[in-house]
Structures are given as C-alpha cells and as structure tokens.
Design a protein around this motif. Sequence first.
Motif, PDB file in Angstrom:
ATOM      1  N   MET A  27       0.816  -1.212   0.000  1.00 39.56           N
ATOM      2  CA  MET A  27       0.000   0.000   0.000  1.00 39.56           C
ATOM      3  C   MET A  27       0.849   1.260   0.000  1.00 39.56           C
ATOM      4  SD  MET A  27      -3.132  -1.104   2.549  1.00 39.56           S
ATOM      5  CE  MET A  27      -2.187  -2.015   3.763  1.00 39.56           C
ATOM      6  N   ASN A  28       0.268   2.313  -0.593  1.00 40.98           N
ATOM      7  CA  ASN A  28       0.866   3.656  -0.561  1.00 40.98           C
ATOM      8  C   ASN A  28       2.280   3.684  -1.126  1.00 40.98           C
ATOM      9  OD1 ASN A  28      -1.523   4.560   0.634  1.00 40.98           O
ATOM     10  ND2 ASN A  28      -0.775   4.073   2.683  1.00 40.98           N
ATOM     11  N   PHE A  29       2.458   2.962  -2.230  1.00 44.30           N
ATOM     12  CA  PHE A  29       3.729   2.958  -2.950  1.00 44.30           C
ATOM     13  C   PHE A  29       3.950   4.324  -3.596  1.00 44.30           C
ATOM     14  CE2 PHE A  29       5.286   1.978  -7.431  1.00 44.30           C
ATOM     15  CZ  PHE A  29       6.640   2.098  -7.112  1.00 44.30           C
ATOM     16  N   ARG A  30       5.168   4.879  -3.406  1.00 50.83           N
ATOM     17  CA  ARG A  30       5.486   6.164  -4.011  1.00 50.83           C
ATOM     18  C   ARG A  30       6.971   6.243  -4.318  1.00 50.83           C
ATOM     19  NH1 ARG A  30       2.195   9.281  -1.036  1.00 50.83           N
ATOM     20  NH2 ARG A  30       2.986  11.193  -1.937  1.00 50.83           N
ATOM     21  N   GLN A  38      19.657  10.819 -11.086  1.00 49.03           N
ATOM     22  CA  GLN A  38      19.854  10.988  -9.653  1.00 49.03           C
ATOM     23  C   GLN A  38      19.208   9.824  -8.908  1.00 49.03           C
ATOM     24  OE1 GLN A  38      16.787  13.984  -7.923  1.00 49.03           O
ATOM     25  NE2 GLN A  38      17.247  14.744 -10.003  1.00 49.03           N
ATOM     26  N   SER A  39      19.424   9.781  -7.610  1.00 47.69           N
ATOM     27  CA  SER A  39      18.775   8.771  -6.772  1.00 47.69           C
ATOM     28  C   SER A  39      17.371   9.233  -6.403  1.00 47.69           C
ATOM     29  CB  SER A  39      19.587   8.536  -5.496  1.00 47.69           C
ATOM     30  OG  SER A  39      20.787   7.851  -5.790  1.00 47.69           O
ATOM     31  N   VAL A  40      16.481   8.274  -6.264  1.00 50.07           N
ATOM     32  CA  VAL A  40      15.120   8.556  -5.828  1.00 50.07           C
ATOM     33  C   VAL A  40      14.824   7.699  -4.606  1.00 50.07           C
ATOM     34  CG1 VAL A  40      14.300   9.193  -8.123  1.00 50.07           C
ATOM     35  CG2 VAL A  40      14.155   6.802  -7.381  1.00 50.07           C
ATOM     36  N   LYS A  41      13.852   8.139  -3.826  1.00 49.27           N
ATOM     37  CA  LYS A  41      13.443   7.412  -2.626  1.00 49.27           C
ATOM     38  C   LYS A  41      12.131   6.697  -2.917  1.00 49.27           C
ATOM     39  CE  LYS A  41      12.410   7.955   2.304  1.00 49.27           C
ATOM     40  NZ  LYS A  41      12.325   8.907   3.448  1.00 49.27           N
ATOM     41  N   VAL A  42      12.139   5.401  -2.695  1.00 47.57           N
ATOM     42  CA  VAL A  42      10.965   4.559  -2.917  1.00 47.57           C
ATOM     43  C   VAL A  42      10.459   4.086  -1.564  1.00 47.57           C
ATOM     44  CG1 VAL A  42      10.098   2.447  -3.981  1.00 47.57           C
ATOM     45  CG2 VAL A  42      11.843   3.812  -5.153  1.00 47.57           C
ATOM     46  N   SER A  43       9.151   4.166  -1.335  1.00 46.18           N
ATOM     47  CA  SER A  43       8.595   3.739  -0.048  1.00 46.18           C
ATOM     48  C   SER A  43       7.231   3.106  -0.246  1.00 46.18           C
ATOM     49  CB  SER A  43       8.492   4.914   0.925  1.00 46.18           C
ATOM     50  OG  SER A  43       7.596   5.894   0.422  1.00 46.18           O
ATOM     51  N   ALA A  44       6.831   2.291   0.721  1.00 48.94           N
ATOM     52  CA  ALA A  44       5.509   1.678   0.727  1.00 48.94           C
ATOM     53  C   ALA A  44       5.245   1.108   2.105  1.00 48.94           C
ATOM     54  CB  ALA A  44       5.407   0.577  -0.327  1.00 48.94           C
ATOM     55  N   GLU A  45       3.967   0.907   2.401  1.00 46.12           N
ATOM     56  CA  GLU A  45       3.561   0.207   3.619  1.00 46.12           C
ATOM     57  C   GLU A  45       3.196  -1.215   3.217  1.00 46.12           C
ATOM     58  OE1 GLU A  45       1.149   2.852   6.480  1.00 46.12           O
ATOM     59  OE2 GLU A  45       0.851   3.721   4.477  1.00 46.12           O
ATOM     60  N   VAL A  46       3.854  -2.191   3.818  1.00 43.29           N
ATOM     61  CA  VAL A  46       3.727  -3.569   3.359  1.00 43.29           C
ATOM     62  C   VAL A  46       3.357  -4.492   4.519  1.00 43.29           C
ATOM     63  CG1 VAL A  46       5.403  -3.136   1.539  1.00 43.29           C
ATOM     64  CG2 VAL A  46       6.153  -4.155   3.686  1.00 43.29           C
ATOM     65  N   ALA A  47       2.701  -5.583   4.172  1.00 39.79           N
ATOM     66  CA  ALA A  47       2.364  -6.613   5.149  1.00 39.79           C
ATOM     67  C   ALA A  47       2.153  -7.913   4.402  1.00 39.79           C
ATOM     68  CB  ALA A  47       1.108  -6.244   5.940  1.00 39.79           C
ATOM     69  N   ALA A  48       2.381  -9.015   5.094  1.00 33.74           N
ATOM     70  CA  ALA A  48       2.138 -10.337   4.528  1.00 33.74           C
ATOM     71  C   ALA A  48       1.842 -11.288   5.673  1.00 33.74           C
ATOM     72  CB  ALA A  48       3.346 -10.821   3.716  1.00 33.74           C
ATOM     73  N   LEU A  49       1.179 -12.387   5.332  1.00 39.81           N
ATOM     74  CA  LEU A  49       0.859 -13.389   6.347  1.00 39.81           C
ATOM     75  C   LEU A  49       1.157 -14.774   5.806  1.00 39.81           C
ATOM     76  CD1 LEU A  49      -0.318 -13.903   9.182  1.00 39.81           C
ATOM     77  CD2 LEU A  49      -2.539 -14.255   8.078  1.00 39.81           C
ATOM     78  N   LEU A  50       2.102 -15.437   6.460  1.00 45.56           N
ATOM     79  CA  LEU A  50       2.440 -16.828   6.170  1.00 45.56           C
ATOM     80  C   LEU A  50       2.036 -17.704   7.342  1.00 45.56           C
ATOM     81  CD1 LEU A  50       6.058 -16.727   4.652  1.00 45.56           C
ATOM     82  CD2 LEU A  50       4.079 -17.829   3.595  1.00 45.56           C
ATOM     83  N   MET A  90      13.831  -7.859   3.381  1.00 50.25           N
ATOM     84  CA  MET A  90      13.050  -8.930   3.971  1.00 50.25           C
ATOM     85  C   MET A  90      12.087  -8.355   5.006  1.00 50.25           C
ATOM     86  SD  MET A  90      14.388 -11.341   2.241  1.00 50.25           S
ATOM     87  CE  MET A  90      13.494 -12.704   2.991  1.00 50.25           C
ATOM     88  N   ILE A  91      10.866  -8.884   5.005  1.00 48.64           N
ATOM     89  CA  ILE A  91       9.906  -8.521   6.049  1.00 48.64           C
ATOM     90  C   ILE A  91       9.406  -9.804   6.708  1.00 48.64           C
ATOM     91  CG2 ILE A  91       9.179  -6.443   4.824  1.00 48.64           C
ATOM     92  CD1 ILE A  91       6.500  -7.993   4.247  1.00 48.64           C
ATOM     93  N   GLU A  92       8.982  -9.678   7.935  1.00 50.03           N
ATOM     94  CA  GLU A  92       8.397 -10.798   8.659  1.00 50.03           C
ATOM     95  C   GLU A  92       6.928 -10.925   8.236  1.00 50.03           C
ATOM     96  OE1 GLU A  92       9.312 -13.937  11.273  1.00 50.03           O
ATOM     97  OE2 GLU A  92      10.609 -12.302  10.562  1.00 50.03           O
ATOM     98  N   ALA A  93       6.557 -12.099   7.720  1.00 44.63           N
ATOM     99  CA  ALA A  93       5.193 -12.300   7.226  1.00 44.63           C
ATOM    100  C   ALA A  93       4.294 -12.752   8.364  1.00 44.63           C
ATOM    101  CB  ALA A  93       5.186 -13.305   6.083  1.00 44.63           C
ATOM    102  N   ASP A  94       4.149 -11.885   9.369  1.00 45.01           N
ATOM    103  CA  ASP A  94       3.358 -12.194  10.559  1.00 45.01           C
ATOM    104  C   ASP A  94       2.064 -11.396  10.618  1.00 45.01           C
ATOM    105  OD1 ASP A  94       4.341  -9.679  11.024  1.00 45.01           O
ATOM    106  OD2 ASP A  94       5.457 -10.211  12.845  1.00 45.01           O
ATOM    107  N   GLY A  95       1.748 -10.701   9.521  1.00 47.00           N
ATOM    108  CA  GLY A  95       0.513  -9.936   9.467  1.00 47.00           C
ATOM    109  C   GLY A  95       0.633  -8.492   9.888  1.00 47.00           C
ATOM    110  N   ASN A  96       1.792  -8.097  10.392  1.00 50.56           N
ATOM    111  CA  ASN A  96       1.974  -6.718  10.844  1.00 50.56           C
ATOM    112  C   ASN A  96       2.385  -5.811   9.682  1.00 50.56           C
ATOM    113  OD1 ASN A  96       1.378  -7.073  13.631  1.00 50.56           O
ATOM    114  ND2 ASN A  96       3.352  -8.097  13.870  1.00 50.56           N
ATOM    115  N   LEU A  97       1.862  -4.596   9.703  1.00 49.74           N
ATOM    116  CA  LEU A  97       2.165  -3.611   8.669  1.00 49.74           C
ATOM    117  C   LEU A  97       3.442  -2.873   9.031  1.00 49.74           C
ATOM    118  CD1 LEU A  97       0.625  -2.647   6.075  1.00 49.74           C
ATOM    119  CD2 LEU A  97      -0.241  -0.767   7.466  1.00 49.74           C
ATOM    120  N   GLU A  98       4.317  -2.721   8.039  1.00 46.26           N
ATOM    121  CA  GLU A  98       5.547  -1.975   8.271  1.00 46.26           C
ATOM    122  C   GLU A  98       5.899  -1.170   7.020  1.00 46.26           C
ATOM    123  OE1 GLU A  98       9.378  -4.380   8.005  1.00 46.26           O
ATOM    124  OE2 GLU A  98       7.944  -5.949   8.572  1.00 46.26           O
ATOM    125  N   THR A  99       6.753  -0.156   7.209  1.00 46.29           N
ATOM    126  CA  THR A  99       7.186   0.690   6.104  1.00 46.29           C
ATOM    127  C   THR A  99       8.533   0.210   5.586  1.00 46.29           C
ATOM    128  OG1 THR A  99       6.009   2.607   6.979  1.00 46.29           O
ATOM    129  CG2 THR A  99       7.787   3.035   5.407  1.00 46.29           C
TER     130      THR A  99
END
Length: 798
Positions: free
Chosen positions: A615-618, A642-654, A701-710
């Motif tokens: 979500m909220n990819f920019r 130049q360099s650009v900054k990429v961000s998003a709010e991500v979550a996954a559930l395994l 890498m993100i932890e696929a525990d259902g929590n939302l992180e940036t």
Amino acid sequence: MIGSPRPLLLVACLAALFLAPALQPTLLAEESLPRVGSVARQPLVAATERLLDALTYVGAPLKPADEAKLRKVLASDLSDLETARQVEDLLDPYCIAAVHINPESRVKVQEGPAKKELVQQGWRTFLVKVHNEAGINPSLIVESPQAQPVYQKGHGARQSPQKEADLVTAAEAQLRFLDVALFAKQPLKPRLSGLGLEYRILQLYSRDAGPREATLSFHVGQGTQDLGFRGEVPILFQCQPAVKVTFEVRDVDGEPTMAAFEIYDALGRVYPNPARRLAPDFFFHNQIYREEGEHVFLPPGEYDIKVTRGPEYRVQQRKLTVAEDQPEQTARFELERWIHPAARHWYSGDHHVHAAGCAHYDSPTEGVMPVDMMRHILGEDLNVGCVLSWGPCWYTQKQHFEGKPSELSRPNYLMRYDVEVSGFPSSHAGHLCLLRLKEDDYPGTTRIEQWPSWTLPVLKWGQQQGGVVGYSHSGWGLILPDYGPNGQRIPITRQSALASSGRAADKLPDYAMPPFDGIGANEYIVTVTHDACDFISAVDTPAVWELNIWYHTLNCGYRARISGETDFPCIYGDRVGLGRIYVKLDDDEPLSFDNWMQGVKAGRSYCGDGMSHLMNFRVNDVAVGEPGSDGAISQLNLEAAQSVKVSAEVAALLEEEPREDIRQRRLDQKPYWHIERARSGNTRQVPVELVVNGEAVARKMIEADGNLETVEFDVPLQQSSWVALRIFPSAHTNPIFVEIADRPIRANKKSAKWCRRAVDVCWDSKQNLIHETERPAAKAAYDHARVAYDRIIRESGE
C-alpha cells in the motif's frame, strides 16, 4: 461419500456419540428374509468380522447386545449351516434390502425389514443382504431415480444449453431428494467376494424432511437386472427433520456480516451434501455462505466447522454440537481480521467472475442468479465484484446486464454485470474483459457469431463508450521454455510441463519467445501500440508468463496497467477473489463503481492473492496512480540522473510452518500466485523487491506475521525508467514512470526487439483465424505495431 480414514478408535468414539442410532433393526415375523442355507464357515466369519469393523468405522455399529451375540457366534465352533443361520438372525433385521443373484447372474431384490427412517440433510446407514448363487465377484451397484443429479451441464459451446439438450428441469430436481453410497473401502473389499452369503453397507442421504418414496435398484453390470422390475424395490421412508441451526455472524466491529462456512462430520463428509445442492450453495464447493440470521439444517451430532471471509481474515476452526432434543439452536461466530485495507481506503475487487459456464450447471437454471453471486462476493469480502457474461448461457445471462451496479449492491460492496469476450470469434487472439460498458451488444450484431474475429475493434468499441478494457488470464499462449540442467532452454507445452525434466521459467524479463497460441494477452502485443488496452490481468495464470510480456512493453514506454482476477469458476473454482486488485480512493471519496474503475485504469492499485499487501507505494513525492509531475498520472519528472526514494507500507501473512505441497510445485502449476512461494527458506520472511525496468535491483526482507511496516529504498536512476514493487509471486504494484531530461522510457533494445519479433509470431499464429473480410484491417494494425517497435528499437540503447 466416505472421508479420509482416521484412527479407528477415534472414529468409534465419535460414532458412539452421535452416529450409532443410524443403524436401526426391525424384524416382524412376516418380514423375514429368505434363508440362504449352508455357507462355508471360515470365509463367512472373516467377511462378517470385516463388516463389523467397517460399521464401526462409518460410525454406525450394531446395537451393543447384537454385536456381542454376533462376535460370540463368530468365535464359536458351530457348523456351517448353524453359523449362517445365526448370522442371518442377527444381521437381517438391519437390512434395507435383500439381493438375490441367481445361477444365471440375474439380480432380483426385495425390501428388507430395517426401519425405513432417514434424516433430513444427513446420512443413515443400512445393510444389504446378498445371496450370491452365481458365486461371482463383480461390484454390486445400487441406483435410484431419486438419486439422479439435481443439476446438469450442457455440451459444446453451451450458449443456449437448455434449447440444445434435454437437461434436468426444476420440477425433476425437486423430486431428486436422495443420495446413495455403497461403502466399499477398507476394511471391506470393493467387489463381492463370491461367497453365497455376505452383507454390504448402504448409506442413504435425504435432502428433505417428511415422507418420501425412493426406488432402489441393484445390479452387477448392465443387463443383469431380473425381468419384470424384480431388480428394483420402491420404499417409503420417513425422513426425520434435522435441527435448524441459525448463525450469528459478527465482523470485527461487532456488526452482522456474511462469512464462508465449511462443515464436516467425523468422517470428513461435507454438509450440506454437495451432490444435492442448488444455488445459492454451489455443488463444487465445500463451503457455504451464511450471514447473520440465516441457517443450515444439520442432523444431531458433532461437527468441525471452518469459518473465514476471504484472505484478509484469519481462518478459525471450532466444534459445533447439534443437540438431539432441540428442533432449533443458535451458533455464534465472531470473525478475526489480520489486515483491513478498506479501512485505509484500499478497496478490493475481482473483475473476472462468472455466473454461468465452466463449473456452473446449465440446468435446472442456465447458470445462477445475481442474488447468488452477491452472496459469494459478500462472503469473500470483495468490495467490488464484476460478474461477466460470456459464451455459455450468454443469451440468458446477458439479461442481467444493466449498464450500472446491481440493485443488490450494498454500501462498500458493489456488484456489476459486464462482459468477457470468450466463446466469441475473437477469442483465439485473447479473451477480453470489457468493464463499465453502457451497451453489451457489439454494433450491428444479434448473435455471438457476428462479432469481430480479432480483438482491436472490440477493445476500441469498449473504450469509445467509456469502458475500461483489457485482456483476461493473460498468460495463456505465452508459455516460456524450461531451463535444462546446463541452462539450455527446453520447449514445453502446458500438457507436457509436468513431465519435463527442466525447471520452469522463473526469471524476468525472459527473452525467449512464446508461441502466442492461446487465449491470453496474445494480441496485446499489437493493441498496446494503439493505446487500446487499459490493462492486462494477472494472478490466474503463471506469474512469469503474465509479467514477462507486460515488462517488455513497459520497457518500450507503453503504459498499460496490471490488474488481478480469478476467472471464477473456470481457472479457479475454489472461491471468488482468489486473485484480486486493491484500488486506492481518496480519504473523502466514497466507494462507487465509477471511481473504483478509474483507479483500475489509472493503476492506482496493486494486485495479488490478498495474502500480501503493498500500500501507498510512491517514488519521491509521487504516489502510484495519482497525478504527478505536470499532472501526469504516476509520473515523476527529473531534470537529470539521480537517486530517488521509494517507499511503501507492506504486510504479509504466512503460516508458521512451510507448506511443501505448494512451494515444491513448479511455477506453472496451481496455485500460480501464492504467498507460500515467496517464503525465504524455512523462515517466516518474504522479500519485498524493487523492480526497475523489469529487473529486481534491490530487496528487503519482512516478517510475514501480518503486521504492517514501512519499507524504503534509495535507488540511483541513470535513464528514464519505470519503477514498481513486488512480493513474487504474491503481490505486484503498478508502476511509477520516471522520465529524466524529458526522454521517454526506452529501457533496452533487447525488449524492443523481443516485442517486434513477437508481432510477427502472433500474426503467424492468428492470421488464418481472422475472418477474410477483416484480415486487411488486422494486417494494417499489425503493421502499425511493427513500425512502432522498429522506431523504439532505433531510440533504445543497449
């Protein structure tokens, strides 16, 4: 009808709890069955012991006193004749029928003395006595006109199936209340033993309550029924009413809602019985959908229930006891979410759902009704569901097209009927999703056969009326060769893939050339150059096949978007919304179909299996699908590299433990998109990948525990590029386009050459299937694409 074997002791305990009353003996003097006479004791004892074990397994043991007497007989040293007589004395009262196979293998049957009682929406168990004078060992077969299918499918194209074939009617379906099953699994043998006397287990299911007559017919192969209807017997049953179980279904906010319920007994049998289901419950599902205040009829007993509501909810398991002494009871269910994108203004949808064709029946109705589809949309928590009429049952289903959302829609849950161009003359070039149409008949046509035989004119017609249009199940026809052990490419087909010794294509972009011989986004390689395609669909075919052609065209500077779909119930019949797209609306913008579809067209979205979210990819201050530099959608303009900054709010559930049944499958095997395939080793982590011009240039890498992180990336861009995020193959954003120094995106010459050659391959595959009168216009359109890609090749660097 028997589920997977379970430990005998466990089943016996459960059976004693609620299934033992199913076997009911009755024997009046005038109902006595004919005696068989002397039978060899040793095989009769062995067969009867297996029968007792099988009755315990299916949850219907004899009455304890009868079983004790029978086991005493089996353990005795009685003569052959006396053993047979005592076995008959104890088992005949449990028989619903007695079958006699004469020395010429002719079969006749008579009614047995067992109590003729069934239970609504449940199974009852009986014995069938077999006197086998012929000594043969075929399978015993039981049939009943009341157990014939309550639904049927037509044949061929199925455009008007009830006019083209003699199918079951609604009146006939109403009379077919019965289901029959001869239990022939371990510990029993699947065929008769050939012994002069044996007993088989017959299980009968009633859909209805009240008195019902059924005719049971037995034979051991076609032509073996005795003459004069002696191979069948009519029986009047009293079907006891089941318990009415009313559901209280509450969402996480305490509000009433709809959910999906799977209901199983101790033997793994599904309730209500799928073989007797008609809409709104689909016969090809285990689950049913019920909302607050609705009910299901269940016989008294213990049940395992699985409840959920689409991929954003946790799956809950619970036990339900249905009491014998209550005609009605209530069961309360409180749902649990692990994520709620709609609360953040990301609204889910599936734009490829069918109410007819594929797994659906054609009778007693030609497909199912809008009210049935709305139930499934609600039960899977789809904010938007597009039900597409197509070839099968076209002339019936198109009557539900209104050119606007259905009146059955609810706040934040919308349903609209539109069109998939499938089963039409242009289908060979790629099936089309035509969404937000005002008119569903191509100009000048009254029959499917009159539509264009290639896709460009259909796409343009859809766009001209304000529709949003694109290709369905994009990967079909775009199969890529395997990798051999030395890296060599091994051509495969969809049919040969499972037997291949190679590794399925798993790298993007892939420069091997597909055959363009299917019904996916084949002609997209042409129509994208005409700006006639708003999106290609993903999630319902192999991810690499879908994404590869899209990546190549993005590398050439084209900007068709990607969307998510299920193609229910064709590619996936499990449930609607297995593939879905999430569209962002403004905080103060209410959900409407028009607003949501504009988000699909603008690419203000990500697609996937619903088990991971991006979500909220920019990129810098430009958000995906929103106005960026100079008001251009999804575009960031830079004066220099130049360099650009990429961000998003991500979550996954395994799940906590890996599912080897999924991750060991080839990428071109179902499920094509699934979060399990993204798992890193045996951890509970998945990689979020940054994609630039089709290449994964960074990952976190993100932890696929259902929590939302940036997540954030800093990436240098040396040339005009498209940028996206993915969790492969579970979720993918649409791109943000970064133009540097006013130069268009020309990622590399290899992609442009791939696209140019693909036009020729597609033409060679499709030209003879385009009607001769339309072929000159089609050739001109293909030539336009050739010129466009030739120009892009000249403009591209290596």
